[in-house]
Design a protein around this motif. Sequence first.
Motif, mmCIF file in Angstrom:
data_model
loop_
_atom_site.group_PDB
_atom_site.id
_atom_site.type_symbol
_atom_site.label_atom_id
_atom_site.label_comp_id
_atom_site.label_asym_id
_atom_site.label_seq_id
_atom_site.Cartn_x
_atom_site.Cartn_y
_atom_site.Cartn_z
ATOM 1 N N GLN A 1 0.826 -1.208 0.000
ATOM 2 C CA GLN A 1 0.000 0.000 0.000
ATOM 3 C C GLN A 1 0.864 1.264 0.000
ATOM 4 O OE1 GLN A 1 -2.965 -2.377 2.935
ATOM 5 N NE2 GLN A 1 -3.181 -0.167 3.107
ATOM 6 N N PHE B 1 -6.435 -4.079 2.842
ATOM 7 C CA PHE B 1 -7.222 -3.767 4.043
ATOM 8 C C PHE B 1 -6.319 -3.413 5.216
ATOM 9 C CE2 PHE B 1 -9.649 -7.140 1.710
ATOM 10 C CZ PHE B 1 -10.557 -6.291 1.109
ATOM 11 N N GLY B 2 -5.141 -2.873 4.925
ATOM 12 C CA GLY B 2 -4.205 -2.509 5.980
ATOM 13 C C GLY B 2 -3.073 -3.508 6.154
ATOM 14 N N TRP C 1 -2.593 -3.312 11.266
ATOM 15 C CA TRP C 1 -3.684 -2.505 10.718
ATOM 16 C C TRP C 1 -4.720 -3.373 10.025
ATOM 17 C CZ3 TRP C 1 -2.572 1.847 12.873
ATOM 18 C CH2 TRP C 1 -1.244 2.261 13.017
ATOM 19 N N MET C 2 -5.974 -3.079 10.279
ATOM 20 C CA MET C 2 -7.049 -3.681 9.492
ATOM 21 C C MET C 2 -8.148 -2.640 9.349
ATOM 22 S SD MET C 2 -8.912 -7.341 9.998
ATOM 23 C CE MET C 2 -10.285 -7.854 8.968
ATOM 24 N N ARG C 3 -8.677 -2.577 8.178
ATOM 25 C CA ARG C 3 -9.693 -1.593 7.771
ATOM 26 C C ARG C 3 -10.387 -0.896 8.944
ATOM 27 N NH1 ARG C 3 -13.671 -3.060 2.718
ATOM 28 N NH2 ARG C 3 -13.706 -0.984 1.822
ATOM 29 N N ALA C 4 -10.204 0.419 9.012
ATOM 30 C CA ALA C 4 -10.724 1.245 10.108
ATOM 31 C C ALA C 4 -10.232 0.790 11.473
ATOM 32 C CB ALA C 4 -12.251 1.325 10.079
ATOM 33 N N PRO C 5 -8.900 0.695 11.626
ATOM 34 C CA PRO C 5 -8.364 0.369 12.948
ATOM 35 C C PRO C 5 -8.888 1.394 13.958
ATOM 36 C CG PRO C 5 -6.622 1.256 11.521
ATOM 37 C CD PRO C 5 -7.828 1.007 10.667
ATOM 38 N N TYR D 1 -15.437 8.017 10.527
ATOM 39 C CA TYR D 1 -14.006 7.817 10.277
ATOM 40 C C TYR D 1 -13.358 9.196 10.112
ATOM 41 C CZ TYR D 1 -9.691 5.513 9.257
ATOM 42 O OH TYR D 1 -8.398 5.091 9.361
ATOM 43 N N GLY E 1 -3.587 4.463 3.091
ATOM 44 C CA GLY E 1 -4.044 3.992 4.393
ATOM 45 C C GLY E 1 -4.654 5.137 5.166
ATOM 46 N N GLY E 2 -5.378 4.793 6.218
ATOM 47 C CA GLY E 2 -6.050 5.825 6.999
ATOM 48 C C GLY E 2 -7.036 6.613 6.144
ATOM 49 N N GLU F 1 -12.722 3.306 4.480
ATOM 50 C CA GLU F 1 -12.857 2.582 5.747
ATOM 51 C C GLU F 1 -14.182 2.808 6.465
ATOM 52 O OE1 GLU F 1 -8.602 2.238 7.571
ATOM 53 O OE2 GLU F 1 -8.614 3.982 6.281
HETATM 54 MO MO1 MOS Z 1 -5.778 1.024 6.331
HETATM 55 S S1 MOS Z 1 -6.110 -0.324 7.864
HETATM 56 O O1 MOS Z 1 -5.634 2.490 7.199
HETATM 57 O O2 MOS Z 1 -4.314 0.560 5.615
#
Ligand code: MOS
Length: 697
Positions: free
Chosen positions: A208, A239-240, A347-351, A436, A503-504, A660
């Motif tokens: 990513q 997904f992170g 990390w996983m989607r919307a940590p 988010y 990410g994020g 996310e």
């Molecule tokens: Mo995503 S879990 O912010 O890569």
Amino acid sequence: MTELLQPRAIGQDHVRRDGELKVRGTATYAFEAPAETPAFCSPLQATVARGTITAIDTSAAEALEGVLLVLTHQNAERLASTEDAELAILQAPDVAFRGQLIGVVVADTSETARHAADLVRVTYAQQPHDTELSADRDDLYKPEKINAGYETDTAEGDVAAAMASSPVTVEQTYETAMYHNNPLEPHASTALWNAAGTGSLTLWESSQSVHSFRSTVCTVFGLDEEQVQVICPFVGGGFGAKGTPHANLVLAVLAARALPGRAVKLALTRQQMFSLSAYRTPTIQQVQLAADTDGRLTAIAIDVVEQTSKIKEFAEQTGTPTRMMYASPSRRTTHRLAALDVPVPSWMRAPGECPGMFGPEVALDELADALGMDPVELRVRNEPEVDPETGKPWSSRHLVECLREGAERFGWADRPPAGHREGDWLVGTGVASSVYPAMRQRKSTATLRFEDGRYVVEIGAADLGTGAWTVLPQIAADALGVDAARVEARIGDTAYPMATVAGGSSGTATWGSAVVEAARAFRGKFGNDPGDGDEADGSAADVPVDSEHAKYAFGAQFAEARVNVDTGEVRVPRLLGVFAAGRIINPRLARSQFIGGMTMGLSMALHENGVFDNRIGQTANHDLGEYHVAAHADVGSVEAYWVDEHDPHVNAMGSKGIGEIGITGTAAAVVNAVHRATGVRVRDLPVTLDKVLPGLP
Ligand code: MOS
């Protein structure tokens, strides 16, 4: 305040530019990178959860025809940095968790490599391991910070006093399971070390973030950035899990450096990914809510317990949404960790927001029940004027609009009464909010060049399936005032200017800001009639980040659940979400992000559950046969809508991240719908029939 771009291409349904390549199977993923006579890796993994390797016998593996190399801690090169203990593999005989990488076999074919890996004999001095998360452990500790740099604990007012004196309260414990990211494409590398001169590394890596992966490789191996190129045009999901490098990358580079001039390929198997790629920590959330009889909150609190690995701290920021979602004079959030002999969570989607919007959003439903109040109205009633935590005004906040429009579209007013029965099925509906943060990074640069009558944007961005190939030209087109067909993007390579992680949910906001700056600089220098080779750079760092406002995307999700009266089988035929996420740059692609997130939330609600076997210290159901991810037959109608939002505080596009938010709140909406149908309140995910069945009428 930013002057928003005049939207022409922005807001249009441009077709995914990488779509045809993917559909035809010609998009090149990391494992398929072109290489002459590549060699293939098969990793060796520890089979104890804690201990020391006392002997490794590689002789039978090495004797096998076609085997080129077996690397273990005994013969692997010493890394330049072992500071990140997750990445410091093959440096010592110690084993920190079951499944940790302890070696690699490299061979002419992947079959030979795998066969040879089976022939390696490892002897351990095993030590007792400790892998069991619980809220009553006496060694829970308070991390210095939680992820993204947030405060570990926050407090305002007196929650205990409000709980004691308020007429209506809810105090319950909620649990989310261990979730594994499971992108379709596994973690994969093709790595080629060229030993000439001081050496150079070419790395095709499913990632990513090509630039941050490069800097990690440079740190770990003591290389200069000029020596390393990371290439990643296409990603089959992350997904992170591919947001930060994991040990598989180090293993591939170790193998490549041991075989100069020959490309090596490494792809984790699905089973290997369960201990090596990333997973979301299970969470235990104690939630307290107190309210007046009119439904106004007097207290909201969440105390979170979760796990990290002993070798590397990862502190999921589960309590953060509770700090800002609703108005309440007293609030408390805390995070405590158990450091265990387990794989490293990541990390996983919307940590944070994904698990953190489960407990509190179910608790609100319980509060609505206790008050005899509509759960939509309860949320509307507790809408905060400003961010309760910081006192800052919202850059834009349209949660109430999402709840109202969602209720209208879903037909909430005509929701069936509690315990409604249709034939053999109990039917209920539920609601929850989504949130988010709208983030933007600063360290991204874009180059805009005029080439053969076209505008070319170069930036080291990553498209993990989300649409960067398509939306960056749309943004550049509007910033230049030309048709998007005249703009080409070049991304996914450290040969292009530095870009931050996909990410994020910050990718488009960050890279888009750099692209807009580059386009403005280009127009300023060359006007509307540029010549071949004219180029200009732009950096997101030149755009001040607004710190005056609290910036978030919001949403509301509605679910219909049907529960079979005889078997307890739970079906969710309908999910509907309405989001307020700034300006939507490409509705076609945005819709797919929203419904993808919601589908993953449904999967979390009903199916996903990493069952950790504490006797051996590993996820027992470590394959897609046993770790069930929602399949087509599990997913009914999923609808996503959005309200128009004009936010001049986020970025020049007026956009907020959308990758996310769709997974946040979904599981709570489903649990709330199941409760309405059955009267059974499931507080630990997933909602499986064994939890529902005993309470059915
Ligand atoms: Mo995503 S879990 O912010 O890569």
